[in-house]
Design an enzyme around this catalytic site. Structure first.
Site, PDB file in Angstrom:
ATOM      1  CG  HIS A 113       6.823   1.710  -7.886  1.00 49.19           C
ATOM      2  ND1 HIS A 113       7.273   1.335  -6.631  1.00 49.19           N
ATOM      3  CD2 HIS A 113       7.416   0.859  -8.768  1.00 49.19           C
ATOM      4  CE1 HIS A 113       8.108   0.317  -6.746  1.00 49.19           C
ATOM      5  NE2 HIS A 113       8.210  -0.002  -8.027  1.00 49.19           N
ATOM      6  CE  LYS A 115       4.540  -2.655  -7.716  1.00 44.91           C
ATOM      7  NZ  LYS A 115       5.707  -1.832  -7.352  1.00 44.91           N
ATOM      8  CG  ASP A 120     -17.651  -6.538  -4.652  1.00 44.62           C
ATOM      9  OD1 ASP A 120     -17.726  -5.952  -5.744  1.00 44.62           O
ATOM     10  OD2 ASP A 120     -17.893  -7.761  -4.522  1.00 44.62           O
ATOM     11  CG  HIS A 285      10.311  -6.765  -6.356  1.00 44.92           C
ATOM     12  ND1 HIS A 285       8.975  -6.418  -6.304  1.00 44.92           N
ATOM     13  CD2 HIS A 285      10.874  -5.956  -7.273  1.00 44.92           C
ATOM     14  CE1 HIS A 285       8.742  -5.448  -7.164  1.00 44.92           C
ATOM     15  NE2 HIS A 285       9.879  -5.141  -7.772  1.00 44.92           N
ATOM     16  CE  LYS A 287       8.771  -2.911  -4.039  1.00 45.85           C
ATOM     17  NZ  LYS A 287      10.124  -3.101  -4.456  1.00 45.85           N
ATOM     18  CG  ASP A 292      10.284  -0.901  19.344  1.00 44.23           C
ATOM     19  OD1 ASP A 292      11.462  -1.313  19.344  1.00 44.23           O
ATOM     20  OD2 ASP A 292       9.974   0.256  19.676  1.00 44.23           O
TER      21      ASP A 292
END
Length: 405
Positions: A113, A115, A120, A285, A287, A292
């Site tokens: 899952h 991404k 380089d 979508h 996350k 603080d």
């Protein structure tokens, strides 16, 4: 192996596909040495086509290009689409591809899952954005709200090393690049990953540690929100200490069941003084979270049983007051302009008949990871895609098993 905090990094927040795709595609197109990419989804639409051409151009520049996709999320790319990349020198690996049974995909759990993109060994991207047109505003009402970050500095060496670990030993050894680790900014960053081996709860631990030390504010924007008891308890404890805890969750979900599960927790959370908003402009979508005025996280991991207990995930934990404030300003604006607040009075309507369902569902979902854990664990298991020419001139794709340790 757990990763350490790295000082001297530069981090930039990228909001939605409009900010993410131009940056990542330009970086890929101008790569001269190497592109490493991992993703859950590539769709064969205008975004997937632009990614394909950027990868082909990188390979044409002489860069080594390795992409790893999930066998569930990226299961429907056509043979010609893949063949064009493979023939240009792009190496494509698929995580746990499985045949359909009666037209249904069966490889539901323990997905890749993550991404991640590393260009380089100098510039890296991590977040929750897949390669599909539904991350762009012109997709329509179901366009997704999502986030990623671009980073430079010493943290890139950890991301580069971890991304190589997904490949076979032979592929890892073929990378001769020394990551660029010079000082690039003032951010302190730690790579946090979840796998099905030694690091199966690292992301959850990072959240728990930050929550236990929270003193002022906590804002969590999460697409699929159904955390385990330990995380819920720390949110409750923080609220009782006087921390302002704010949750921004799905109000217009791409998967209605996800909002249903989250709502099972609303009564308990609201009674503890936690503020809940549902984002209603488009499917959420994201996350992301902040605690603080310094701690933030952006990545692929939801706060649900799949992400916390089964899937392979990658987040960055960021200590940077300026980044934290930018994310805070954005999320609070999102809450005030595009969300509806959830009241306890509203949630309690009809609660008497829903209470037994809530109780049973909550406890089933709490134990779901353990139940799913009876299934065989997927250690990094890849198959490399190859093309085979057919007599009529078309192409089909076959797999070659890779050994990954």
């Amino acid at each position: 192996m757990s990763y350490e905090w790295r000082d001297g990094n530069q981090v930039e927040l990228l909001i939605n596909g409009e900010e993410f795709y131009p940056r990542v595609f330009e970086a890929i197109r101008t790569a001269r040495k190497e592109v490493l990419l991992e993703t859950f989804i590539i769709f064969e639409d205008k975004v997937g086509a632009e990614l394909q051409q950027a990868l082909i151009q990188a390979a044409g520049n002489g860069a080594r290009v390795e992409i790893t996709v999930d066998g569930y999320g990226t299961a429907d790319l056509s043979a010609p689409f893949l063949a064009e990349m493979i023939e240009a020198g792009v190496k494509i690996h698929m995580f746990d591809p499985s045949p359909r049974v009666l037209g249904m995909r069966t490889n539901l759990f323990r997905r890749l899952h993550r991404k991640v993109v590393v260009v380089d060994a100098e510039l890296a991207f991590i977040g929750g954005i897949n390669y599909s047109a539904d991350h762009l505003g012109d997709f329509g009402p179901m366009a997704k709200q999502d986030y990623a970050v671009a980073v430079r500095g010493p943290i890139v060496a950890d991301i580069h090393r971890d991304t190589l670990q997904m490949l076979s030993p032979a592929e890892r050894d073929s990378s001769k690049l020394t990551p660029v680790t010079r000082h690039a900014g003032d951010s302190r960053i730690r790579l946090s990953v979840r796998d099905n081996d030694e690091r199966n709860d690292d992301i959850e631990k990072q959240y728990l540690d930050a929550m236990r030390n929270a003193q002022h504010r906590m804002v969590i924007a999460n697409a699929y929100f159904f955390p385990g008891y330990r995380l819920i308890r720390e949110m409750r404890n923080a609220s009782r200490r006087g921390v302002k805890v704010t949750l921004i969750l799905q109000g217009q979900p791409d998967m209605p069941w996800a909002r249903g599960f989250s709502r099972l927790l609303y009564n308990y959370l609201l009674r503890e003084g936690i503020t809940i908003y549902e984002y209603c402009q488009r499917p959420l979508h994201g996350k992301v979270a902040l605690i603080d005025r310094e701690w933030s996280t952006v990545g692929s991991s939801n706060l649900d049983p799949l992400s916390l207990s089964l899937n392979l995930e990658a987040n960055l934990i960021i200590r940077d007051p300026a980044f934290n404030q930018r994310l805070y300003d954005h999320l609070i604006n999102l809450a005030s302009e595009h969300c509806k607040p959830i009241s306890l009075e509203r949630i309690l309507r009809g609660y008497w008949w829903r209470a037994p369902i809530i109780f049973l569902s909550f406890h089933f979902l709490r134990h779901f990871p353990a139940i799913a854990g009876w299934l065989p664990a997927h250690t990094p298991k890849l198959k490399s895609l190859k093309t085979v020419a057919i007599n009529d001139g078309t192409s089909e794709v076959c797999f070659e098993q890779e050994k990954v340790s």
